[in-house]
Design an enzyme around this catalytic site. Structure first.
Site, PDB file in Angstrom:
ATOM      1  CB  CYS A  64      -0.931   0.011   1.207  1.00 35.96           C
ATOM      2  SG  CYS A  64      -0.050   0.134   2.788  1.00 35.96           S
ATOM      3  CB  CYS A  67       6.868   0.871   4.569  1.00 37.04           C
ATOM      4  SG  CYS A  67       6.204  -0.481   5.569  1.00 37.04           S
ATOM      5  CB  CYS A 175       3.956  -6.606   2.554  1.00 35.15           C
ATOM      6  SG  CYS A 175       2.263  -6.219   3.046  1.00 35.15           S
ATOM      7  CB  CYS A 224       1.534  -3.196   9.215  1.00 31.10           C
ATOM      8  SG  CYS A 224       0.390  -3.066   7.832  1.00 31.10           S
ATOM      9  CG  HIS A 270       2.322  -6.107  28.292  1.00 32.28           C
ATOM     10  ND1 HIS A 270       1.051  -5.678  28.555  1.00 32.28           N
ATOM     11  CD2 HIS A 270       2.765  -6.707  29.422  1.00 32.28           C
ATOM     12  CE1 HIS A 270       0.719  -6.000  29.796  1.00 32.28           C
ATOM     13  NE2 HIS A 270       1.747  -6.629  30.345  1.00 32.28           N
ATOM     14  CB  CYS A 273       1.952  -0.554  27.211  1.00 35.72           C
ATOM     15  SG  CYS A 273       0.343   0.149  26.769  1.00 35.72           S
ATOM     16  CB  CYS A 293      -5.355  -2.560  30.419  1.00 35.61           C
ATOM     17  SG  CYS A 293      -4.681  -3.953  29.477  1.00 35.61           S
ATOM     18  CB  CYS A 299      -4.249  -4.768  23.535  1.00 33.31           C
ATOM     19  SG  CYS A 299      -2.598  -4.032  23.441  1.00 33.31           S
ATOM     20  CB  CYS A 308       6.048   0.637  19.739  1.00 27.51           C
ATOM     21  SG  CYS A 308       6.117  -0.198  18.153  1.00 27.51           S
ATOM     22  CB  CYS A 320      -0.908   1.634  18.447  1.00 25.50           C
ATOM     23  SG  CYS A 320      -0.223   1.612  16.783  1.00 25.50           S
ATOM     24  CB  CYS A 327      -0.443  -3.519  20.394  1.00 22.68           C
ATOM     25  SG  CYS A 327       0.942  -4.326  19.557  1.00 22.68           S
ATOM     26  CB  CYS A 330       1.758  -4.614  12.568  1.00 25.92           C
ATOM     27  SG  CYS A 330       2.684  -3.181  13.183  1.00 25.92           S
TER      28      CYS A 330
END
Length: 384
Positions: A64, A67, A175, A224, A270, A273, A293, A299, A308, A320, A327, A330
């Site tokens: 798509c 990225c 991908c 992703c 996690h 987070c 949570c 999640c 992340c 996210c 989450c 991805c």
């Protein structure tokens, strides 16, 4: 940025990265964003490159373009600044390059300046370039690769041509790394047969390079989309010679070809987070928009191996789960099938102190109990 990371950055600030051993250098990449790293070591980078130009070929398969958009959204440095600082010649990137065709004013054009096919052919012959692949590669139908044809050439053929003389191959996004969304289970999955560059989902024997009989190491940067830092810092480390290919890859990459510094095997989203405290207290949201949570909203952070929670997104201000989205893991090779249904609680997966998460959510867990059991979360999806 946590206090520990700030202290590490301050310590590394006074260290010449050219003199760093590989382990310290990779720690620096893990602690810093692309902007901080390129800014801190600007003069060292110039010395390391000695004005040597690095060619970069970026090919698009079935995807798509998310990225590329993620990397283009990097604000400081932006993509152009990063390429300039690293002295990179972006030879080809279909989304960014001006449209080039075989015909110009009704006449056939056969030079690299106006015909991108000729440009790529010349680049492949010369070699010495880094190949970035974004998007999966269809092997179907029946091994022909005809489900993606560009300029009367299958992308499977294009990848074969590009990979042969590349000095390094980087698969950007879920991908390209594992097949991603294009390879999700469906009625037509066997016919389309989408593959990643070196993996087909979790299987390294079914990657497209194996299918093509090409034996070259690949660095996977899944997601992703993939985070701009993951992409730019990995490319920077390769360009600056701090990652020696293939010698260093066995120790730097995990079992799925991901740089451990960005995708730690012993760490999950996690763990850091912003909503982790609510999980520990059993305060679980059952509707979108709450502060708690997000486990019951599907999640998958407890089995997503990525930084992340430390690195954050959108200029290091959010991620996210912080923005209210569960989450979806991805970055994992079994995405999206291993995460589906995306926004539904994974039944019987969450365990805290030996109790089902639904039980925990109804009971106030004492601080001592949390301290003793908070890391007893059972890893999901991989049987850990």
């Amino acid at each position: 940025m946590s206090t520990g990371i700030k202290n590490l950055v301050r310590t590394l600030d006074s260290v010449d990265f050219l003199k760093m051993d590989r382990r310290t250098f990779m720690k620096a990449l893990g602690a810093m964003g692309a902007a901080t790293f390129l800014g801190t070591y600007k003069s060292d980078i110039v010395s390391a490159l000695d004005f040597a130009e690095t060619k970069l070929v970026w090919l698009h398969g079935s995807e798509c373009t998310g990225c590329s958009e993620s990397v283009l959204n990097a604000g400081n440095p932006d993509l152009v600044q990063a390429l300039q600082k690293l002295n990179v010649n972006l030879v080809f990137h279909e989304t960014i390059c001006a449209q080039q065709g075989i015909w110009n004013d009704g006449k056939l054009v056969n030079n690299a300046e106006l015909n991108s096919e000729v440009l790529l052919e010349d680049t492949y012959k010369q070699g010495g370039y880094i190949l970035v692949v974004e998007g999966s590669i269809p092997n179907g139908p029946d091994g022909s690769g005809r489900y993606l044809v560009i300029g009367n050439k299958t992308f499977k053929e294009s990848l074969a041509e590009a990979a042969k003389n590349a000095v390094a191959i980087v698969a950007v996004g879920a991908c390209a790394a594992y097949g991603g969304i294009t390879s999700a289970d469906s009625e037509v999955a066997k016919d389309t047969d989408y593959r990643g560059v070196a993996f087909a989902k979790e299987d390294p024997t079914k990657g497209m390079l194996k299918e093509l009989g090409i034996d070259k190491p690949v660095i996977n940067i899944p997601g992703c989309p993939a985070h701009p830092d993951w992409v730019l810092l990995t490319l920077g480390a390769v360009i600056l010679g701090k990652i020696k290919i293939p010698n260093d890859l066995d120790t730097l990459l995990d079992n799925y070809g991901r740089p451990k510094v960005f995708y730690p095997p012993d760490h999950t989203v996690h763990d850091n987070c912003p909503r982790r405290g609510y999980y520990d207290r059993g305060e679980l949201d059952e509707e979108v928009g709450g502060p708690g949570c997000l486990w019951k909203l599907g999640c998958k952070a407890p089995y997503a191996h990525a930084d992340c929670g430390i690195r954050r997104w959108n200029g290091s201000v959010s991620m996210c789960t912080q923005a209210g989205g569960p989450c979806i893991a991805c970055v994992e090779p079994n995405f999206p099938d291993g995460s589906r249904p995306l926004y539904v609680e994974a039944e019987d997966k969450g365990v805290l102190l030996g109790a089902n998460i639904d039980t925990v959510s109804k009971v106030a867990v004492g601080a001592a109990a949390v301290a003793a059991g908070v890391h007893a979360v059972r890893r999901m999806g991989k049987g850990e």
